[in-house]
Design a protein around this motif. Structure first.
Motif, PDB file in Angstrom:
ATOM      1  N   ASP A 175      -4.793 -15.972  -6.095  1.00  0.00           N
ATOM      2  CA  ASP A 175      -6.166 -15.326  -6.386  1.00  0.00           C
ATOM      3  C   ASP A 175      -6.515 -14.001  -5.242  1.00  0.00           C
ATOM      4  N   ARG A 176      -7.089 -13.136  -5.681  1.00  0.00           N
ATOM      5  CA  ARG A 176      -7.529 -11.851  -4.534  1.00  0.00           C
ATOM      6  C   ARG A 176      -7.904 -12.417  -3.544  1.00  0.00           C
ATOM      7  N   PRO A 199      -0.304 -11.201  -9.268  1.00  0.00           N
ATOM      8  CA  PRO A 199      -1.562 -11.950  -9.571  1.00  0.00           C
ATOM      9  C   PRO A 199      -1.694 -13.170  -9.495  1.00  0.00           C
ATOM     10  N   ASP A 253      -5.636  -5.146  -2.801  1.00  0.00           N
ATOM     11  CA  ASP A 253      -5.603  -4.832  -4.346  1.00  0.00           C
ATOM     12  C   ASP A 253      -4.187  -4.590  -4.813  1.00  0.00           C
ATOM     13  N   TYR A 254      -3.434  -3.628  -3.857  1.00  0.00           N
ATOM     14  CA  TYR A 254      -2.130  -3.375  -4.251  1.00  0.00           C
ATOM     15  C   TYR A 254      -1.197  -4.623  -4.270  1.00  0.00           C
ATOM     16  N   HIS A 265      -2.348  -7.674  -4.869  1.00  0.00           N
ATOM     17  CA  HIS A 265      -2.805  -8.434  -6.309  1.00  0.00           C
ATOM     18  C   HIS A 265      -2.457  -7.891  -7.465  1.00  0.00           C
ATOM     19  N   ARG A 266      -2.442  -6.583  -7.601  1.00  0.00           N
ATOM     20  CA  ARG A 266      -2.042  -6.063  -9.015  1.00  0.00           C
ATOM     21  C   ARG A 266      -0.526  -6.432  -9.379  1.00  0.00           C
ATOM     22  N   TYR A 321      -5.710 -13.477  -0.870  1.00  0.00           N
ATOM     23  CA  TYR A 321      -4.886 -12.319  -0.236  1.00  0.00           C
ATOM     24  C   TYR A 321      -5.708 -11.624   0.766  1.00  0.00           C
ATOM     25  N   LEU A 322      -6.933 -11.398   0.373  1.00  0.00           N
ATOM     26  CA  LEU A 322      -7.930 -10.952   1.285  1.00  0.00           C
ATOM     27  C   LEU A 322      -8.293 -11.491   2.703  1.00  0.00           C
ATOM     28  N   GLU A 369      -9.840  -4.060   1.778  1.00  0.00           N
ATOM     29  CA  GLU A 369     -10.161  -4.059   0.491  1.00  0.00           C
ATOM     30  C   GLU A 369      -9.171  -3.607  -0.579  1.00  0.00           C
ATOM     31  N   GLU A 370      -9.135  -2.334  -0.498  1.00  0.00           N
ATOM     32  CA  GLU A 370      -8.006  -1.629  -1.184  1.00  0.00           C
ATOM     33  C   GLU A 370      -6.761  -2.047  -1.009  1.00  0.00           C
ATOM     34  N   THR A 429       0.877  -1.228   0.029  1.00  0.00           N
ATOM     35  CA  THR A 429      -0.001   0.046  -0.134  1.00  0.00           C
ATOM     36  C   THR A 429       0.814   1.213  -0.266  1.00  0.00           C
TER      37      THR A 429
END
Length: 347
Positions: free
Chosen positions: A279-280, A276, A269-270, A272-273, A283-284, A265-266, A63
């Motif tokens: 899977d997201r 990748p 995403d950093y 996963h981008r 990570y979550l 959540e945000e 992040t």
């Protein structure tokens, strides 16, 4: 249509979980380090070596990278996957990396052996070990493991902490059958009921099982062991030569931790981008499982990164027993809170 049997369902689930673990392991041999945007001319190059492959509990650092916090501090940061805390500690001692995410438990051993390493800030501020069992097994607490089979991996730090864990829980470890197996086999062995429980990382195996729909019970080490986990380490000479660099890196990193706490959540995403292959949702779940060991009572009171002396002493004591350290380091020889942000950055 052919009806799926219970055995077929177990085999299918086992394959799915093992595939997730294998993806993690295969990433060790995957593409190179993860970097941020192209640096400006005045930016100072810095590396952060993780303890293992990128996960949801590393989201604060990603992040800070993704939101440009490191760049705002004049830092061109590269985040590189690790190969275990022991290897990360060796890289820091050799000044092959600027900073590293290394277990406080492992750092105690390294410093006792003469490594010029110092912990400059906490990451996961409480113990992250876990014992995982299928919910149907009836295993809910440490005492339920008596007479059962517990799988561990050779050299696993959480396995080395078992004597301290069982002693704190008031349970005789000798009454538990410990079996060792490769890390990629443990989860499949649990689902296939070849073992009753496995030793793992709170933010890893439980998250993988949940994503795959397997109901498990999780016994968290931190219920009994009051110790520190992953922390930010650096070479002692670096800390002495570039104190401002340390302060800037920590300030940006803990801004990332604050944002992770407020918008997970945000934050994931950093990760996963840039990475990748996993899977997201995994990570979550890893992020969710690690939330409380980032956002600890100490972090809420003193700010992210603060290392509590009692927790530090406890960790050193557990490490000294686990590694048979004759002369363990004093807390003052192992860590400092000197470079943490002022004012503190809180969740």
């Amino acid at each position: 249509m052919k009806r799926e049997t219970v055995r077929d369902a177990v085999r299918r689930t086992t394959k799915a979980i093992c595939a997730t673990v294998l993806v993690w392991v295969s990433l060790l041999a995957g593409p190179g380090p993860i970097t941020g945007p192209a640096p400006a001319a005045a930016q100072e190059k810095v590396t952060l070596r993780l303890s293992f492959i990128p996960t949801g509990y590393d989201a604060p650092y990603f992040t800070a990278l993704g939101k440009g916090y490191y760049k705002e501090e004049g830092l061109d940061v590269t985040i590189a996957r690790g190969f275990g805390s022991g290897d990360t500690a060796k890289r820091l001692a050799a000044r092959a990396d600027t900073f590293g995410s290394v277990a406080f438990f492992t750092a105690a051993k390294a410093v006792a052996e003469g490594a010029p390493l110092v912990i400059v800030g906490a990451g996961l501020g409480e113990g992250a070990g876990a014992i995982v069992a299928l919910k149907e097994s009836g295993i809910r607490d440490v005492k339920d493991l008596v007479g059962r089979t517990l799988a561990d991996s050779p050299g696993n730090a959480f396995g080395l902490q078992l004597p301290a864990l069982f002693r704190a829980a008031g349970v005789d470890l000798s009454k538990v059958k410990i079996t060792e197996m490769d890390i990629v086999l443990k989860s499949g062995a649990l689902v296939a009921k070849k073992v009753d429980a496995i030793v793992g990382l709170l933010a890893a195996e439980p998250a993988a099982f949940k994503v795959k729909g397997v109901d498990v019970s999780v016994i968290e080490y931190r219920k009994y062991l009051k110790i520190l986990e992953l922390s930010i380490g650096a070479h002692r000479d670096l800390v002495r030569e570039k104190p401002d660099l340390v302060r800037r890196f920590l300030r940006a990193s803990y801004r990332g931790a604050r944002d992770f706490a407020r918008n997970m959540e945000e934050a994931v995403d950093y990760v996963h981008r840039l990475h990748p292959a996993v899977d997201r949702m995994t990570y979550l779940e890893q992020g969710r499982m690690s939330y409380d060991i980032w956002v600890t009572p100490v972090a809420k009171e003193r700010g992210f990164g603060w290392i509590d002396e009692t927790l530090a002493k406890n960790t050193i004591e557990v490490a000294a027993e686990a590694y048979n350290i004759a002369k363990p380091p004093r807390p003052a020889d192992l860590y400092t809170n000197e470079f943490l942000p002022v004012p503190p950055i809180k969740p």
